[in-house]
Design an enzyme around this catalytic site. Structure first.
Site, PDB file in Angstrom:
ATOM      1  CG  ASP A 135      10.326 -26.393 -35.562  1.00  0.00           C
ATOM      2  OD1 ASP A 135      11.326 -26.818 -36.159  1.00  0.00           O
ATOM      3  OD2 ASP A 135      10.257 -25.250 -35.074  1.00  0.00           O
ATOM      4  CE  LYS A 136      16.962 -28.396 -32.751  1.00  0.00           C
ATOM      5  NZ  LYS A 136      17.232 -27.297 -31.770  1.00  0.00           N
ATOM      6  CB  THR A 137      14.442 -24.038 -33.121  1.00  0.00           C
ATOM      7  OG1 THR A 137      15.612 -24.813 -33.382  1.00  0.00           O
ATOM      8  CG2 THR A 137      14.832 -22.712 -32.494  1.00  0.00           C
ATOM      9  CB  THR A 184      14.961 -29.985 -36.590  1.00  0.00           C
ATOM     10  OG1 THR A 184      15.720 -28.812 -36.315  1.00  0.00           O
ATOM     11  CG2 THR A 184      15.892 -31.187 -36.617  1.00  0.00           C
ATOM     12  N   GLY A 185      15.515 -28.155 -39.078  1.00  0.00           N
ATOM     13  CA  GLY A 185      16.532 -27.679 -40.007  1.00  0.00           C
ATOM     14  C   GLY A 185      17.936 -27.789 -39.454  1.00  0.00           C
ATOM     15  CG  ASP A 186      18.996 -27.215 -35.337  1.00  0.00           C
ATOM     16  OD1 ASP A 186      19.101 -26.162 -35.987  1.00  0.00           O
ATOM     17  OD2 ASP A 186      18.685 -27.259 -34.141  1.00  0.00           O
ATOM     18  CG  PHE A 241      19.713 -16.034 -43.737  1.00  0.00           C
ATOM     19  CD1 PHE A 241      20.554 -17.101 -43.501  1.00  0.00           C
ATOM     20  CD2 PHE A 241      18.347 -16.229 -43.646  1.00  0.00           C
ATOM     21  CE1 PHE A 241      20.041 -18.342 -43.174  1.00  0.00           C
ATOM     22  CE2 PHE A 241      17.823 -17.468 -43.318  1.00  0.00           C
ATOM     23  CZ  PHE A 241      18.672 -18.525 -43.085  1.00  0.00           C
ATOM     24  CE  LYS A 255      10.844 -28.163 -40.365  1.00  0.00           C
ATOM     25  NZ  LYS A 255      10.664 -27.080 -39.382  1.00  0.00           N
TER      26      LYS A 255
END
Length: 1120
Positions: A393-395, A658-660, A525, A729
């Site tokens: 993952d990134k964040t 990532t979700g970015d 959200f 993922k």
């Protein structure tokens, strides 16, 4: 529906459609609240435990052998040669299982016997937890555990709030807020009113979803929606709340806590699978050897057997054919040591020891959060040395997940490019820790610019942050995500201070003037919407919808008049930061009335609730007016670029999922050294939305394209997947697992990484800013991404090396031991007579050779940890299965075959027609057996010494101690005393003292050892000269260098980029309902005592690495 009696008892009933739960008054025969996590009781332990153990093929095999050994016509060995090892192994396992189950019984008893106040016949009475049933109304007090899954009725706090700690459920120590319905909150603590409470609850059936509950309460002809915020779950602890009352809706095994305690998928290493295959091959090999020897017996009986009948008369009816059949089973017993009974027990001990080394490693301890590394499983250690693909993952994993507000774009103008730090002393409510670098933005706001003020007004209103003001002017924000905290703090410093919240209002101090907005709705959200909105009414009566979300989502919903502004804002988003777009819409009263009515109907629907709400949200969130965009920075964790560089040198492929959006993911790739300027062939797999209205990952993961996706990705040195959902993922991980046949590792820090962590061979959780869900689902956990290189390059490589050495040596010593029996068969008429003493056979694996190999398997190192980092290429043999494979197993068998030939024929020839110094004959069976087994023990001990690279006092003690134990036991068992006490059990009287005092015996031992070991040394020397491995080369370098070379200084890589970044909305669903239903997150985290009190160590003084954004340069200066 309250008091404990036949009339008011409640029972859980499933509807015919199995979509809801009804609670209606029934008889008292219903589900109680008792739990049972134990597996056995005093009567079932022995049969059930033995049944479970004999389901293992090796244990069942040895039980079959023991049964054969009680048949006199078959067995040439006493039953205890198999019974003692089998009973010992079964006993060790049974004691471990019994200890674990006793602890489970104690825990169950302690929990079930807790007491709680239950409303019975109009009175509160103490009752055991196990006797609480569905439909009871119970009272909880501060710091008490929640007894069962409860519908909260009322509490002592204002607005019927309660505060609970959910550490036992999700590992999070911050307090959560729950709130009862207003209609039930009016019941208060009046026992008479509670006793007369009558209603009907309908809800979903028992499930393991901790974050979701869907139901309705019917009371006095009215229907009220129930969600997770109205429910207290078993396993929570009531905090900072004097008392509360709740209705039991799920009890015992139906509670969400127990629903989540089901069995998880058991992960097995590749070595485990290989061992299972090899054990089956060994069975086949054993059958082949026994068949050969049985045929030999038939031939011998036919040709030579009649000559021996005068000395060894046959039993009536036994001919050569029957003798051959019985001999087959006799040799199954004699040669059974090729299937080592102690193998699996030894493997578990080695894995447990290597797991402790990970737990005790202070170099993986993070002092800032007092977090040590933890091996949450003991079965996967050697797999850490075989990782080929890492999915990250990134964040929060590569980055710190600590956000700072750096830039923004308001009405087409960009702010934040200046280098001067602002002074916010003019704002007495400003956060002193906040930094910004553009003075013009403050001036714009102070001048009364409408767009700028609306920009920060939106940031102050559209969120789910909870404020806490302990002292006047000292505001503390508790934000669900770091992004929201950064944005609300930015609005606070620029004069729009979020001050207070109630379920119906939001109080904001705007440029020194307090303004109270009426909160009409929160459009929450979720991962599909990727945006949130609030609808508020200003003091002047103006209705406004404020919306913030991902740029691609908001742009689709803008009014056509915003196209030009959208293009300008898009240009401003071309920074390597996380971006968020802000928009608003004015509403009229007539539309809002209809919207509120339809919203209530959708929120109380039992079927399709989420779908109906989504339709309403889509309807109102359109034709928005663009205000601008924000950009926040998420800094890299310490040591991330260096870690990725080291892992890449170890030929480990790292994929970032990532979700970015694409630009953010690509820029973080350059920051992490995953993407470099010298990579000329960087390309992007894109799609045309006009022809492909799906997300590209979802389309590429379809069956007809997934192989093409995998083939393309595997040709790349670096792969970054952006805009992926949690499910995607996991699908990417499973795709690589299925078709690449490589060992995979997934690492993440949040709940959205759980599916990926569970899908990979090994899951690693980082205990960061997003709670403990990833850690609770992981196999290994620590606090910083940089510790991954030590976990793999040091602990993983050592564990793999140790396990492979153990298996090679274990099979070698057992095959060598067994093959001597095979050669002896040709000299004893295939009579199944054993070479060794029966007691030596019994304790060979359990005593004489057990501890030395365990010592090597726990402490051996080919190089130390510094050299493992200096030469990460040493990791690659594990990826290629070079140390243990089917080929290595065959080589081990060939080595054993050679050693057994020497161990049999050299002692046989040396002792044949040999006499003692006094002229007496010593060429007897017992002397030969003693000589053969002594030679065997010396040879396998010397072989172990050759295989050991790293010597410790423990290794020395185990090896010399085992040899000393052998001679002590041998002289004791072969003594006169043991013979006189147990004549039939110890027939080798005097053999040791009569044989081992002869020089020719010791000369034979030396010659045998030399002939067995010298070819091994010569072969290894030749291999190192002609075909050296990577380890051999590095060992040579290590010997040449007297000290570890200092790393060469590296200039930080600079990259010039015009790639735009993106924003993955770091938020979770459900908090919109929380803030509109009077739920406040106001309690601070509790501090924990430090695990290590030393704070002056280098670890505690680590300084973070800062990465600055490189300004854009002309297009022509960029690399292709």
């Amino acid at each position: 529906m309250c008091s404990k009696s036949c009339v008011y008892r409640m029972r859980l009933l499933l509807s015919e459609a199995a979509t809801c739960i009804c609670y209606i008054p029934v008889s008292p025969l219903c589900q109680n609240n008792a739990i049972k996590t134990s597996k056995y009781n005093i009567f079932t332990f022995l049969p059930l435990n033995l049944f479970e153990q004999f389901r293992r093929l090796a244990n069942a095999y040895f039980l079959f052998l023991m049964m054969l050994q009680v048949i006199p016509q078959v067995s040439s060995l006493s039953w205890f040669t198999t019974a003692v090892p089998l009973i010992l192994v079964l006993s060790i396992t049974a004691v471990k299982d019994a200890s674990d189950d006793i602890n489970r019984h104690k825990s169950d008893k302690q929990v079930n016997n807790r007491r709680v106040d239950v409303l019975i016949d109009g009175q509160l009475k103490k009752e055991k937890w196990m006797n609480v049933q569905v439909g009871d109304i119970i009272k909880l007090e501060n710091n008490e555990f929640v007894t069962a899954d409860l519908l909260l009725l009322s509490s002592s706090e204002p607005l019927n709030l309660v505060y609970v700690e959910t550490a036992e459920l999700d590992g999070e120590t911050n307090l959560k807020v729950k709130q009862a319905l207003t209609v039930t909150g009016e019941l208060g603590d009046n026992i008479d009113v509670l006793a007369s409470f009558n209603g009907e609850v309908r809800g979903e059936p028992p499930n393991n979803r901790l974050d979701k509950f869907k139901g309705i309460l019917s009371l006095d002809g009215q229907t009220y929606a129930l969600d997770n915020d109205k429910v207290l779950l078993r396993g929570c602890t009531l905090r900072n709340t004097e008392w509360c009352f709740g209705l039991v809706i799920f009890g015992g095994p139906d509670t969400k806590l127990m629903q989540n305690s089901g069995k998880t998928t058991f992960k097995r290493t590749s070595i485990d699978h290989l061992m299972n295959v090899l054990v089956l091959c060994i069975f086949g090999f054993l059958a082949s050897m026994c068949t050969v020897l049985a045929i030999g017996n038939a031939i011998w009986e036919y040709k030579e057997g009649t000559a021996f009948t005068a000395f060894l008369p046959r039993e009536p009816g036994v001919d050569s054919g029957l003798s051959s059949f019985l001999t087959f089973w006799s040799y199954v017993i004699v040669l059974n040591t090729v299937v080592p009974i102690s193998l699996y027990v030894s493997v578990e001990i080695i894995r447990l020891g290597n797991s402790f080394f990970i737990d005790w490693d202070r170099k993986m301890y993070y002092p800032k959060s007092d977090t040590p590394a933890q091996a949450r499983t003991t079965t996967l250690n050697e797999e850490l040395g075989q990782i080929k693909y890492i999915f990250s993952d990134k964040t929060g994993t590569l980055t710190q997940n600590i956000m700072t507000f750096n830039k923004c774009s308001i009405n087409g103008k960009a702010y934040g490019e200046s280098e001067n730090t602002l002074d916010f002393s003019w704002n007495r409510l400003a956060d002193p820790k906040f930094d910004f670098h553009d003075h013009s933005l403050v001036e714009t706001v102070k001048e009364g610019n409408l767009e700028a003020q609306n920009f920060f007004r939106l940031l102050a209103l559209c969120h789910t942050v909870m404020p806490e003001e302990k002292k006047e002017g000292e505001l503390f924000y508790q934000a669900q995500s770091p992004d929201e905290g950064a944005l609300v703090t930015a609005a606070r410093n620029f004069g729009f201070v979020f001050r207070q919240r109630t379920p119906e209002t939001i109080t904001v101090v705007e440029m020194g003037r307090q303004v109270v907005y009426e909160l009409l709705a929160v459009l929450d959200f979720n991962n599909v919407r990727k945006r949130m909105s609030v609808i508020v009414r200003s003091p002047e009566g103006k209705l406004t919808l404020f919306c913030k979300g991902a740029d691609t989502i908001i742009y689709e919903r803008l009014h056509s008049s915003c196209n030009k502004l959208k293009d300008v804002t898009t240009e401003h988003l071309n920074v390597s930061l996380r971006t968020l777009v802000l928009a608003y819409k004015d509403l009229d009263e007539s539309y809002m009335e209809g919207f509120k009515r339809r919203h209530h109907e959708a929120s109380t629907a039992m079927d399709g609730r989420e779908e109906r709400l989504d339709e309403l949200y889509e309807e109102i969130e359109k034709d928005l007016m663009l205000l601008g965009a924000t950009a926040v920075e998420d800094k890299l964790q310490d040591g991330v670029p260096q870690t990725i560089e080291q892992l890449a040198k170890a030929d480990i492929k790292i994929w970032v999922l990532t979700g970015d959006k694409q630009e953010t993911a690509e820029n973080i790739g350059y920051s992490c050294n995953m993407l470099r300027e010298n990579m000329k062939d960087i390309f992007i797999v894109a799609y045309d939305p006009a022809f492909l209205p799906l997300h590209p990952q979802a389309f590429a993961l379809e069956k007809d394209l997934q192989l093409e996706l995998l083939r393309t990705a595997c040709m790349c040195q670096t792969v970054i997947c952006c805009r992926v959902t949690p499910l995607q993922k996991a699908q990417v991980v499973q795709l690589v697992k299925k078709y690449k046949q490589a060992v995979t590792l997934a690492i993440g820090d949040g709940a959205n990484d759980v599916s990926m962590i569970k899908a990979a061979h090994i899951g690693v959780g980082i205990s960061g800013q997003e709670g403990m869900q990833a850690v609770l689902s992981s196999d290994y956990s620590f606090a910083q991404f940089r510790y991954l290189q030590r976990l793999l390059l040091v602990h993983g490589r050592w564990s793999y090396l140790r396990m492979c050495k153990f298996l090679r040596y274990f099979f070698y010593k057992n095959f060598t031991f067994t093959f001597v029996h095979f050669w002896y068969a040709f000299f004893c008429g295939f009579s199944a007579q054993t070479v060794y003493d029966e007691w030596f056979i019994t304790v060979y694996n359990l005593v004489y050779t057990a501890l030395p190999v365990l010592g090597m398997s726990l402490f051996d190192q080919d190089v130390n940890d510094r050299w493992s980092f200096q030469y990460p290429q040493l990791y690659t043999p594990g990826q290629l299965n070079m140390y243990f494979s089917k080929k290595a197993f065959v080589r081990c068998m060939m080595h054993s075959c050679y050693s057994s030939l020497i161990l049999f024929f050299i002692p046989w020839a040396a002792i044949y027609d040999t006499v003692r110094d006094d002229g007496k004959d010593i060429a007897d069976y017992q002397s030969f057996a003693l000589l053969a087994q002594t030679c065997l023990l010396f040879v396998v001990s010397i072989q172990l010494c050759l295989d050991t690279h790293y010597w410790t006092a423990v290794n020395q003690f185990f090896i010399w101690g085992s040899l000393a134990a052998y001679f002590a036991v041998t002289f004791t068992m072969y003594s006169n005393g043991m013979f006189f006490i147990f004549t039939s059990a110890f027939p080798f009287i005097g053999t040791a003292r009569n044989s081992l005092n002869q020089p020719n015996i010791w000369l034979t031992i030396f010659l045998t050892s030399l002939l067995c070991i010298l070819p091994v040394v010569a072969f290894r020397f030749i291999v190192i000269l002609l075909r050296p491995t990577i380890n051999d080369k590095k060992h040579k370098v290590k010997k040449i260098k007297c000290a570890l070379p200092a790393p060469a200084p590296r200039k930080p890589a600079r990259r010039i980029s015009t790639r735009r970044s993106g924003y993955a909305f770091s938020h979770a669903q459900g908090y919109g309902d929380l803030v509109t239903s009077r739920k406040f997150l106001l309690r601070p985290l509790k501090s924990r005592s430090a695990l290590f009190i030393q704070t002056d160590s280098p670890l505690a003084q680590n300084q973070p690495q800062h990465y600055r954004t490189i300004k854009e340069e002309p297009e022509g200066s960029q690399s292709p």
